[in-house]
Write a protein that holds these residues in place. Structure first.
Motif, PDB file in Angstrom:
ATOM      1  N   GLY A   1      74.951  10.719   5.208  1.00 40.10           N
ATOM      2  CA  GLY A   1      75.676  10.617   3.709  1.00 40.10           C
ATOM      3  C   GLY A   1      73.881  10.851   2.890  1.00 40.10           C
ATOM      4  O   GLY A   1      74.230  11.204   1.506  1.00 40.10           O
ATOM      5  N   HIS A   2      73.078  10.489   3.596  1.00 38.68           N
ATOM      6  CA  HIS A   2      71.637  10.672   2.620  1.00 38.68           C
ATOM      7  C   HIS A   2      71.308  12.144   2.250  1.00 38.68           C
ATOM      8  O   HIS A   2      70.814  13.202   3.162  1.00 38.68           O
ATOM      9  CB  HIS A   2      70.952   9.837   3.955  1.00 38.68           C
ATOM     10  N   THR A   3      71.101  12.410   1.028  1.00 39.68           N
ATOM     11  CA  THR A   3      70.517  13.368   0.482  1.00 39.68           C
ATOM     12  C   THR A   3      68.601  13.641   0.260  1.00 39.68           C
ATOM     13  O   THR A   3      68.559  12.356   1.558  1.00 39.68           O
ATOM     14  CB  THR A   3      70.684  13.311  -1.408  1.00 39.68           C
ATOM     15  N   ALA A   4      68.563  14.569   0.109  1.00 46.44           N
ATOM     16  CA  ALA A   4      67.055  14.845   0.106  1.00 46.44           C
ATOM     17  C   ALA A   4      66.151  14.500  -0.556  1.00 46.44           C
ATOM     18  O   ALA A   4      64.998  13.381  -0.126  1.00 46.44           O
ATOM     19  CB  ALA A   4      66.502  16.102  -0.201  1.00 46.44           C
ATOM     20  N   LEU A   5      66.707  13.812  -1.796  1.00 44.89           N
ATOM     21  CA  LEU A   5      66.002  12.185  -2.329  1.00 44.89           C
ATOM     22  C   LEU A   5      65.961  11.144  -1.487  1.00 44.89           C
ATOM     23  O   LEU A   5      64.864  10.370  -1.474  1.00 44.89           O
ATOM     24  CB  LEU A   5      66.941  12.139  -4.304  1.00 44.89           C
ATOM     25  N   CYS A   6      66.751  11.124  -1.233  1.00 49.64           N
ATOM     26  CA  CYS A   6      66.922   9.568   0.218  1.00 49.64           C
ATOM     27  C   CYS A   6      65.639   9.657   0.830  1.00 49.64           C
ATOM     28  O   CYS A   6      65.063   8.614   1.367  1.00 49.64           O
ATOM     29  CB  CYS A   6      68.137   9.355   1.048  1.00 49.64           C
ATOM     30  N   GLY A   7      65.810  10.647   1.953  1.00 46.58           N
ATOM     31  CA  GLY A   7      64.607  10.752   2.887  1.00 46.58           C
ATOM     32  C   GLY A   7      63.630  11.220   2.439  1.00 46.58           C
ATOM     33  O   GLY A   7      62.604  10.434   2.926  1.00 46.58           O
ATOM     34  N   ALA A   8      63.636  12.337   1.458  1.00 53.04           N
ATOM     35  CA  ALA A   8      61.488  11.865   0.980  1.00 53.04           C
ATOM     36  C   ALA A   8      61.073  10.592  -0.091  1.00 53.04           C
ATOM     37  O   ALA A   8      60.490   9.679   0.364  1.00 53.04           O
ATOM     38  CB  ALA A   8      61.719  13.113  -0.770  1.00 53.04           C
ATOM     39  N   ALA A   9      62.182   9.880  -0.562  1.00 55.90           N
ATOM     40  CA  ALA A   9      62.191   8.314  -1.223  1.00 55.90           C
ATOM     41  C   ALA A   9      62.354   7.708   0.247  1.00 55.90           C
ATOM     42  O   ALA A   9      60.660   6.943  -0.107  1.00 55.90           O
ATOM     43  CB  ALA A   9      63.335   7.248  -1.679  1.00 55.90           C
ATOM     44  N   SER A  10      62.645   7.627   1.422  1.00 51.72           N
ATOM     45  CA  SER A  10      62.464   6.770   2.559  1.00 51.72           C
ATOM     46  C   SER A  10      60.605   6.543   3.016  1.00 51.72           C
ATOM     47  O   SER A  10      60.764   5.615   3.642  1.00 51.72           O
ATOM     48  CB  SER A  10      63.765   6.593   3.324  1.00 51.72           C
ATOM     49  N   GLU A  11      60.276   7.511   3.102  1.00 54.30           N
ATOM     50  CA  GLU A  11      59.350   7.964   3.443  1.00 54.30           C
ATOM     51  C   GLU A  11      58.300   8.313   2.818  1.00 54.30           C
ATOM     52  O   GLU A  11      56.937   8.295   2.854  1.00 54.30           O
ATOM     53  CB  GLU A  11      59.268   9.835   4.434  1.00 54.30           C
ATOM     54  N   GLY A  12      58.614   7.909   1.546  1.00 55.00           N
ATOM     55  CA  GLY A  12      57.584   7.581   0.376  1.00 55.00           C
ATOM     56  C   GLY A  12      56.655   9.003  -0.020  1.00 55.00           C
ATOM     57  O   GLY A  12      55.859   8.662  -0.273  1.00 55.00           O
ATOM     58  N   ARG A  13      58.142  10.259  -0.119  1.00 53.29           N
ATOM     59  CA  ARG A  13      56.920  11.383  -0.731  1.00 53.29           C
ATOM     60  C   ARG A  13      57.628  11.208  -2.216  1.00 53.29           C
ATOM     61  O   ARG A  13      57.680  12.395  -2.178  1.00 53.29           O
ATOM     62  CB  ARG A  13      57.590  11.994   0.932  1.00 53.29           C
ATOM     63  N   GLU A  14      56.277  10.830  -2.456  1.00 51.59           N
ATOM     64  CA  GLU A  14      56.021  11.395  -4.021  1.00 51.59           C
ATOM     65  C   GLU A  14      56.254  11.886  -4.658  1.00 51.59           C
ATOM     66  O   GLU A  14      56.862  12.750  -5.007  1.00 51.59           O
ATOM     67  CB  GLU A  14      54.444  10.381  -4.478  1.00 51.59           C
ATOM     68  N   ALA A  15      55.055  13.310  -4.033  1.00 52.15           N
ATOM     69  CA  ALA A  15      55.465  14.725  -4.812  1.00 52.15           C
ATOM     70  C   ALA A  15      56.813  15.244  -4.092  1.00 52.15           C
ATOM     71  O   ALA A  15      56.609  16.314  -5.259  1.00 52.15           O
ATOM     72  CB  ALA A  15      54.579  15.698  -4.167  1.00 52.15           C
TER      73      ALA A  15
ATOM     74  N   PRO B   1      68.657   6.073  -3.237  1.00 52.30           N
ATOM     75  CA  PRO B   1      66.853   6.737  -3.338  1.00 52.30           C
ATOM     76  C   PRO B   1      66.155   5.231  -3.352  1.00 52.30           C
ATOM     77  O   PRO B   1      65.036   4.814  -2.732  1.00 52.30           O
ATOM     78  CB  PRO B   1      66.983   7.872  -3.490  1.00 52.30           C
ATOM     79  N   LEU B   2      66.495   4.511  -4.743  1.00 50.89           N
ATOM     80  CA  LEU B   2      65.782   3.108  -4.817  1.00 50.89           C
ATOM     81  C   LEU B   2      65.858   2.525  -3.868  1.00 50.89           C
ATOM     82  O   LEU B   2      64.473   1.541  -3.702  1.00 50.89           O
ATOM     83  CB  LEU B   2      65.969   2.986  -6.497  1.00 50.89           C
ATOM     84  N   TRP B   3      66.603   2.107  -3.434  1.00 47.56           N
ATOM     85  CA  TRP B   3      66.945   1.468  -2.149  1.00 47.56           C
ATOM     86  C   TRP B   3      66.172   1.283  -0.865  1.00 47.56           C
ATOM     87  O   TRP B   3      65.382   0.852  -0.559  1.00 47.56           O
ATOM     88  CB  TRP B   3      68.735   0.827  -1.939  1.00 47.56           C
ATOM     89  N   MET B   4      66.376   2.901  -0.559  1.00 46.46           N
ATOM     90  CA  MET B   4      65.802   3.153   0.257  1.00 46.46           C
ATOM     91  C   MET B   4      63.954   3.632  -0.167  1.00 46.46           C
ATOM     92  O   MET B   4      63.524   2.567   0.952  1.00 46.46           O
ATOM     93  CB  MET B   4      65.863   4.806   0.921  1.00 46.46           C
ATOM     94  N   ALA B   5      63.411   3.550  -1.436  1.00 44.76           N
ATOM     95  CA  ALA B   5      61.866   3.145  -1.338  1.00 44.76           C
ATOM     96  C   ALA B   5      61.713   1.718  -1.626  1.00 44.76           C
ATOM     97  O   ALA B   5      60.415   1.452  -1.149  1.00 44.76           O
ATOM     98  CB  ALA B   5      61.963   4.455  -2.729  1.00 44.76           C
ATOM     99  N   ALA B   6      62.413   1.090  -1.314  1.00 44.42           N
ATOM    100  CA  ALA B   6      61.968  -0.679  -2.210  1.00 44.42           C
ATOM    101  C   ALA B   6      61.992  -0.987  -1.125  1.00 44.42           C
ATOM    102  O   ALA B   6      60.777  -1.896  -0.108  1.00 44.42           O
ATOM    103  CB  ALA B   6      63.423  -1.403  -3.045  1.00 44.42           C
TER     104      ALA B   6
END
Length: 196
Positions: free
Chosen positions: A134-148, A171-176
Protein backbone atom coordinates in the motif's frame (compact mmCIF):
# COMPACT_ATOMS: atom_id res chain seq x y z
CA UNK A 1 79.87 7.04 -3.24
CA UNK A 2 76.74 7.21 -5.31
CA UNK A 3 74.95 9.81 -3.19
CA UNK A 4 77.66 12.46 -3.19
CA UNK A 5 80.16 14.08 -5.45
CA UNK A 6 83.37 15.95 -4.74
CA UNK A 7 83.98 19.63 -5.39
CA UNK A 8 87.50 20.30 -4.39
CA UNK A 9 88.04 18.29 -1.23
CA UNK A 10 84.63 18.48 0.56
CA UNK A 11 82.00 15.96 -0.48
CA UNK A 12 78.59 17.54 -1.17
CA UNK A 13 75.45 15.47 -0.88
CA UNK A 14 73.28 15.35 -3.96
CA UNK A 15 69.96 17.11 -3.43
CA UNK A 16 67.44 14.77 -5.06
CA UNK A 17 64.20 16.54 -5.90
CA UNK A 18 61.43 15.53 -3.54
CA UNK A 19 58.48 14.01 -5.39
CA UNK A 20 55.27 15.98 -4.98
CA UNK A 21 52.65 13.87 -3.30
CA UNK A 22 49.52 13.79 -5.43
CA UNK A 23 46.21 14.59 -3.84
CA UNK A 24 42.70 13.83 -5.01
CA UNK A 25 42.39 17.48 -6.11
CA UNK A 26 45.22 16.95 -8.63
CA UNK A 27 43.23 14.33 -10.48
CA UNK A 28 41.01 16.00 -13.07
CA UNK A 29 37.39 14.91 -13.03
CA UNK A 30 36.61 13.66 -16.50
CA UNK A 31 32.93 14.34 -15.86
CA UNK A 32 33.71 17.98 -14.98
CA UNK A 33 36.23 18.39 -17.80
CA UNK A 34 34.05 16.79 -20.46
CA UNK A 35 30.41 16.51 -19.40
CA UNK A 36 29.35 15.57 -22.92
CA UNK A 37 31.80 12.67 -22.81
CA UNK A 38 30.27 11.55 -19.51
CA UNK A 39 26.77 11.70 -20.99
CA UNK A 40 27.76 9.81 -24.13
CA UNK A 41 29.60 7.21 -22.02
CA UNK A 42 26.45 6.78 -19.90
CA UNK A 43 24.33 6.37 -23.00
CA UNK A 44 26.70 3.77 -24.42
CA UNK A 45 26.56 1.81 -21.18
CA UNK A 46 22.78 1.90 -21.14
CA UNK A 47 22.55 0.93 -24.83
CA UNK A 48 24.73 -2.08 -24.02
CA UNK A 49 22.42 -2.87 -21.10
CA UNK A 50 19.33 -2.68 -23.34
CA UNK A 51 20.92 -4.91 -25.99
CA UNK A 52 21.87 -7.46 -23.34
CA UNK A 53 18.27 -7.82 -22.10
CA UNK A 54 17.23 -11.52 -22.33
CA UNK A 55 16.90 -12.39 -26.00
CA UNK A 56 16.92 -8.73 -26.98
CA UNK A 57 13.13 -8.65 -26.48
CA UNK A 58 12.48 -5.56 -24.35
CA UNK A 59 8.86 -6.59 -23.82
CA UNK A 60 9.95 -9.90 -22.26
CA UNK A 61 10.34 -10.52 -18.51
CA UNK A 62 13.61 -11.75 -17.08
CA UNK A 63 14.01 -15.03 -15.16
CA UNK A 64 12.59 -13.43 -11.99
CA UNK A 65 9.57 -11.95 -13.76
CA UNK A 66 10.81 -8.35 -13.89
CA UNK A 67 10.33 -6.20 -16.98
CA UNK A 68 13.17 -4.23 -18.58
CA UNK A 69 11.52 -1.00 -17.37
CA UNK A 70 11.37 -2.19 -13.75
CA UNK A 71 15.03 -3.28 -13.79
CA UNK A 72 16.16 -0.05 -15.45
CA UNK A 73 14.19 2.04 -12.91
CA UNK A 74 15.58 0.08 -9.96
CA UNK A 75 19.14 0.47 -11.25
CA UNK A 76 18.82 4.21 -11.97
CA UNK A 77 19.27 3.92 -15.75
CA UNK A 78 17.47 7.08 -16.88
CA UNK A 79 18.48 6.86 -20.55
CA UNK A 80 17.28 3.26 -20.74
CA UNK A 81 13.99 4.18 -19.03
CA UNK A 82 13.46 7.00 -21.54
CA UNK A 83 14.13 4.65 -24.46
CA UNK A 84 11.81 2.00 -23.04
CA UNK A 85 8.96 4.49 -22.55
CA UNK A 86 9.11 5.27 -26.29
CA UNK A 87 8.01 1.70 -27.00
CA UNK A 88 4.23 1.31 -27.35
CA UNK A 89 4.04 -2.02 -25.49
CA UNK A 90 5.87 -0.97 -22.32
CA UNK A 91 3.66 -0.86 -19.23
CA UNK A 92 4.78 2.15 -17.21
CA UNK A 93 2.55 1.06 -14.30
CA UNK A 94 3.37 -2.65 -14.47
CA UNK A 95 4.65 -4.17 -11.21
CA UNK A 96 7.47 -6.57 -10.38
CA UNK A 97 6.36 -9.90 -8.85
CA UNK A 98 8.14 -9.87 -5.46
CA UNK A 99 6.55 -6.84 -3.74
CA UNK A 100 4.31 -5.53 -6.50
CA UNK A 101 6.42 -2.40 -6.98
CA UNK A 102 5.88 -0.28 -10.11
CA UNK A 103 8.85 1.44 -11.76
CA UNK A 104 8.11 4.77 -10.05
CA UNK A 105 8.23 3.19 -6.58
CA UNK A 106 11.48 1.36 -7.43
CA UNK A 107 13.18 4.52 -8.72
CA UNK A 108 11.87 6.67 -5.85
CA UNK A 109 12.96 4.29 -3.10
CA UNK A 110 16.41 4.07 -4.74
CA UNK A 111 16.72 7.86 -4.92
CA UNK A 112 17.15 7.83 -8.71
CA UNK A 113 16.13 11.43 -9.36
CA UNK A 114 16.76 11.37 -13.14
CA UNK A 115 14.63 8.24 -13.57
CA UNK A 116 11.83 9.74 -11.46
CA UNK A 117 11.88 12.85 -13.67
CA UNK A 118 11.55 10.71 -16.80
CA UNK A 119 8.72 8.63 -15.34
CA UNK A 120 6.79 11.68 -14.09
CA UNK A 121 7.03 13.18 -17.59
CA UNK A 122 5.09 10.17 -18.92
CA UNK A 123 1.39 11.05 -19.09
CA UNK A 124 0.35 7.46 -18.29
CA UNK A 125 2.26 7.16 -15.01
CA UNK A 126 0.07 6.74 -11.93
CA UNK A 127 1.91 8.75 -9.29
CA UNK A 128 -0.18 7.32 -6.41
CA UNK A 129 0.02 3.70 -7.54
CA UNK A 130 1.06 1.69 -4.50
CA UNK A 131 3.05 -1.50 -4.13
CA UNK A 132 1.52 -4.57 -2.45
CA UNK A 133 2.02 -3.05 1.03
CA UNK A 134 0.00 0.00 0.00
CA UNK A 135 3.02 2.31 0.08
CA UNK A 136 3.42 4.76 -2.80
CA UNK A 137 6.50 6.21 -4.45
CA UNK A 138 6.27 9.17 -2.06
CA UNK A 139 6.19 6.81 0.94
CA UNK A 140 9.26 4.98 -0.35
CA UNK A 141 11.22 8.16 -1.01
CA UNK A 142 10.22 9.69 2.35
CA UNK A 143 11.11 6.49 4.21
CA UNK A 144 14.61 6.51 2.69
CA UNK A 145 15.10 10.29 3.09
CA UNK A 146 15.41 10.91 -0.66
CA UNK A 147 14.86 14.68 -0.51
CA UNK A 148 15.27 15.46 -4.22
CA UNK A 149 12.82 12.72 -5.17
CA UNK A 150 10.31 13.77 -2.48
CA UNK A 151 10.47 17.31 -3.88
CA UNK A 152 9.81 16.05 -7.43
CA UNK A 153 6.87 13.92 -6.32
CA UNK A 154 5.32 16.72 -4.24
CA UNK A 155 5.50 19.00 -7.29
CA UNK A 156 3.35 16.59 -9.33
CA UNK A 157 -0.23 17.86 -9.51
CA UNK A 158 -1.82 14.44 -8.96
CA UNK A 159 0.22 13.33 -5.93
CA UNK A 160 -1.62 12.54 -2.71
CA UNK A 161 0.89 13.47 0.01
CA UNK A 162 -1.22 11.85 2.75
CA UNK A 163 -1.85 8.47 1.11
CA UNK A 164 -1.01 5.83 3.71
CA UNK A 165 0.00 2.22 3.31
CA UNK A 166 -2.12 -0.69 4.61
CA UNK A 167 -0.37 -0.17 7.97
CA UNK A 168 -1.69 3.41 8.18
CA UNK A 169 1.77 4.96 7.80
CA UNK A 170 1.89 8.15 5.74
CA UNK A 171 4.97 9.58 3.98
CA UNK A 172 5.33 12.13 6.81
CA UNK A 173 5.15 9.40 9.47
CA UNK A 174 7.78 7.32 7.64
CA UNK A 175 10.18 10.24 7.23
CA UNK A 176 9.80 11.19 10.90
CA UNK A 177 10.21 7.60 12.13
CA UNK A 178 13.47 7.26 10.19
CA UNK A 179 14.78 10.62 11.44
CA UNK A 180 14.93 12.28 8.02
CA UNK A 181 14.55 15.85 9.29
CA UNK A 182 15.04 17.60 5.92
CA UNK A 183 12.43 15.32 4.32
CA UNK A 184 9.99 16.02 7.17
CA UNK A 185 10.46 19.76 6.56
CA UNK A 186 9.82 19.32 2.85
CA UNK A 187 6.60 17.42 3.53
CA UNK A 188 5.39 19.91 6.12
CA UNK A 189 5.99 22.76 3.67
CA UNK A 190 3.46 21.23 1.25
CA UNK A 191 0.05 22.85 1.78
CA UNK A 192 -1.89 19.58 1.46
CA UNK A 193 0.13 17.56 3.98
CA UNK A 194 -1.84 16.63 7.08
CA UNK A 195 0.55 17.21 10.00
CA UNK A 196 -1.68 15.53 12.59
Amino acid sequence: CCNSFHVGSAPMPIQWPQPKLASVDDIPSWEHAAPTLAVSFGRLQEEKWLKAWPGGDLDAKDEEGWSALQRAAAEGLAVAVKELLRRPGVEVNGVEPTKGQPALVLASRGGHEAVVRVLLACAKVEVNLAQASGHTALCGAASEGREAVVELLLAHAAVDPNQAGHDGRTPLWMAAKNNHVATVRLLLAHPAVDAE
